[in-house]
Design a protein around this motif. Structure first.
Motif, PDB file in Angstrom:
ATOM      1  N   PRO A 260      -3.296  22.416  27.543  1.00 18.43           N
ATOM      2  CA  PRO A 260      -3.429  22.136  26.206  1.00 18.43           C
ATOM      3  C   PRO A 260      -4.717  23.349  26.059  1.00 18.43           C
ATOM      4  O   PRO A 260      -4.918  24.758  25.060  1.00 18.43           O
ATOM      5  CB  PRO A 260      -4.246  21.090  25.772  1.00 18.43           C
ATOM      6  N   CYS A 283      -0.989  26.358  26.338  1.00 13.12           N
ATOM      7  CA  CYS A 283      -1.597  26.633  24.298  1.00 13.12           C
ATOM      8  C   CYS A 283      -2.547  27.630  25.614  1.00 13.12           C
ATOM      9  O   CYS A 283      -3.426  27.086  26.360  1.00 13.12           O
ATOM     10  CB  CYS A 283      -1.566  24.956  23.750  1.00 13.12           C
ATOM     11  N   VAL A 308       2.448  28.553  24.304  1.00 16.77           N
ATOM     12  CA  VAL A 308       2.426  29.051  22.917  1.00 16.77           C
ATOM     13  C   VAL A 308       0.792  29.522  22.564  1.00 16.77           C
ATOM     14  O   VAL A 308      -0.726  28.793  23.199  1.00 16.77           O
ATOM     15  CB  VAL A 308       1.941  27.747  22.061  1.00 16.77           C
ATOM     16  N   GLU A 309       0.306  30.388  21.527  1.00 14.04           N
ATOM     17  CA  GLU A 309      -0.665  30.853  21.305  1.00 14.04           C
ATOM     18  C   GLU A 309      -1.498  30.291  20.388  1.00 14.04           C
ATOM     19  O   GLU A 309      -0.938  29.621  19.020  1.00 14.04           O
ATOM     20  CB  GLU A 309      -1.451  31.994  20.579  1.00 14.04           C
ATOM     21  N   GLY A 310      -2.886  29.858  20.628  1.00  9.47           N
ATOM     22  CA  GLY A 310      -2.950  28.382  19.213  1.00  9.47           C
ATOM     23  C   GLY A 310      -3.992  27.115  20.577  1.00  9.47           C
ATOM     24  O   GLY A 310      -4.490  27.792  21.070  1.00  9.47           O
ATOM     25  N   LEU A 315      -2.918  21.156  17.985  1.00 16.99           N
ATOM     26  CA  LEU A 315      -2.159  21.533  18.352  1.00 16.99           C
ATOM     27  C   LEU A 315      -1.017  21.471  17.717  1.00 16.99           C
ATOM     28  O   LEU A 315      -0.750  20.385  17.536  1.00 16.99           O
ATOM     29  CB  LEU A 315      -1.422  19.929  20.051  1.00 16.99           C
ATOM     30  N   THR A 442       4.390  29.539  14.072  1.00 25.77           N
ATOM     31  CA  THR A 442       3.242  29.409  15.645  1.00 25.77           C
ATOM     32  C   THR A 442       4.083  30.592  16.591  1.00 25.77           C
ATOM     33  O   THR A 442       4.967  30.397  16.182  1.00 25.77           O
ATOM     34  CB  THR A 442       3.951  28.069  16.146  1.00 25.77           C
TER      35      THR A 442
END
Length: 445
Positions: A260, A283, A308-310, A315, A442
């Motif tokens: 993450p 992420c 994933v950008e976040g 999440l 997303t």
């Protein structure tokens, strides 16, 4: 009948502090290692496997053919050391190191020679990777130590050129000059074997490490350390530590593995290349870090990695969708202030309770000083959720102390304590307001 002249093939790997047990386990499992002996920063072992299997070791820094390993104290007492001048002491040590056995030196050199074709391919893949940004204690720094080039065809053992690289440590290091000892060893070894000293471009490097307790003599089999991964464009977390974290996750085919706070993606790439039949999700909030991760994933051809950008604490994943979490948490030095660590770890723990399956596991890297904060965040139920089994706590199944440069750190293995989460409970959680985390848009990279 003449006695057999077969010599047991002995090797030695160097390892970061706290990594010795992992190296020992890997050489035993991957290389059918036997007679494994652990020393501080080193693992000696015997193996009869092919060179390419030994060069595939992931948890070690360097691989060398072992010439000799003995206790310094057994060769010379402290009293004798004090009675000798630095020059005489170097000569005395050189005499004890260069064993008067030509056949032994040639036998070890022959084992080293057998590695050179495989080692050449390893070195050819290892370019001088660019490292963006200032070096930090948690990041791996490329080792640019000059070692002899590996040649396409192995040189004749009758006309080898060599150079001695000596390191003296401890009290002995204050009494003996490494340069003087290297010179003394080189003179004796040249006379014994008829090999030629070449300080600029030798065929063979002779590494000698002497401290108050131990003396190790070995021949490195590659120009660059094994820990210099040729498939990484930008270095992040030290690759040996990243591989160990992946190995502790017990990744199975079909697992969904999450990082993450993936940064440059080194953890994911090390795992994805070793355990290929799983899906890896990374992420991170930082666009620049993810940009490096995209480059690394592309160079490593890790097609089973999704970025994933976040926010790692919010999440875009469904509840109970992750089998394993591997993560290098902020230490409170670069990406988070020390006073914010407690809040961050608690928020992170809450999100991990949501997304990790009931039989899931987490392998987390944190600093030694943050170990207690991490343990409390994961092993204590949030008060607002009481003792609901959906909010079951994790237990610390194991912790391993390692060093990241001079920074003491811990690899923590966490597993669910609750064993009675029912299907109805899981369905309730999946439909709860708390699970509505997937945004309409997303960003996938």
């Amino acid at each position: 009948m003449a006695a057999s002249t077969h010599r047991e093939k002995r090797f030695i790997c160097t390892a970061g502090r706290g990594m010795e047990a992992f190296v020992a386990k890997e050489v035993t499992n991957r290389c059918n290692g036997y007679n494994v002996k652990l020393h501080q920063g080193k693992v000696a072992f015997s193996s009869d496997v092919l060179p390419n299997q030994l060069l595939a070791i992931k948890s070690a820094e360097r691989l060398m053919v072992l010439v000799s390993l003995h206790k310094t104290s057994s060769r010379m007492s402290g009293r004798k050391r004090r009675q000798k001048s630095a020059f005489l002491l170097s000569s005395y040590l050189a005499k004890s190191i260069v064993v008067d056995d030509t056949s032994m030196w040639r036998s070890v050199a022959n084992i080293w020679s057998g590695f050179q074709e495989s080692a050449l391919r390893h070195v050819a893949e290892t370019d001088e990777n660019s490292v963006s940004g200032p070096p930090a204690s948690k990041r791996m720094k490329p080792d640019k130590t000059h070692l002899p080039s590996v040649v396409p065809s192995s040189p004749s053992l009758d006309c080898l050129s060599f150079r001695v690289s000596c390191k003296c440590a401890g009290k002995l290091g204050r009494e003996v000059s490494s340069q003087e000892l290297s010179k003394a060893i080189g003179v004796r070894l040249g006379l014994l074997t008829s090999w030629k000293v070449d300080l600029r471009s030798p065929d063979l490097e002779v590494n000698v490490h002497v401290n108050d307790d131990l003396c190790v003599v070995a021949f490195p089999v590659t120009k660059f350390p094994l820990s210099n991964r040729p498939y990484l464009k930008t270095f992040g977390l030290r690759s040996t530590v990243a591989w160990v974290i992946g190995s502790l996750a017990e990744i199975q085919p079909g697992d969904v593995v999450l990082d993450p706070m993936c940064g440059m993606g080194v953890l994911l790439i090390e795992a994805a290349r070793e355990w290929r039949d799983s899906l890896y999700i990374g992420c991170d909030l930082s666009g620049s870090q993810l940009s490096h991760a995209v480059d690394n994933v592309g160079k490593a051809a890790a097609f089973n990695v999704l970025l994933v950008e976040g926010d790692g604490t919010k999440l875009p994943l469904a509840a109970g969708s992750v089998d394993a979490v591997i993560c290098d948490l902020p230490f409170g030095q670069q990406h988070c202030l020390p006073e914010d660590i407690d809040k961050l770890y608690k928020t992170f723990a809450s999100e991990m309770r949501r997304v990790v399956k009931k039989d899931g596991r987490l392998i987390l890297l944190t600093s030694a000083r943050n170990m207690q904060i991490l343990s409390q965040a994961f092993t204590t139920c949030p008060s607002e959720h009481g003792v609901d089994p959906l909010w079951s706590t994790f237990s610390v199944a194991a912790s391993h102390s390692v060093a990241l440069g001079v920074l003491p750190a811990c690899i923590v293995v966490l597993k669910r304590k609750c064993e009675d989460v029912t299907k109805k409970d899981e369905d309730t959680l999946k439909g709860s307001e708390y699970n509505k985390r997937i945004p309409e848009e997303t960003t996938l990279l």
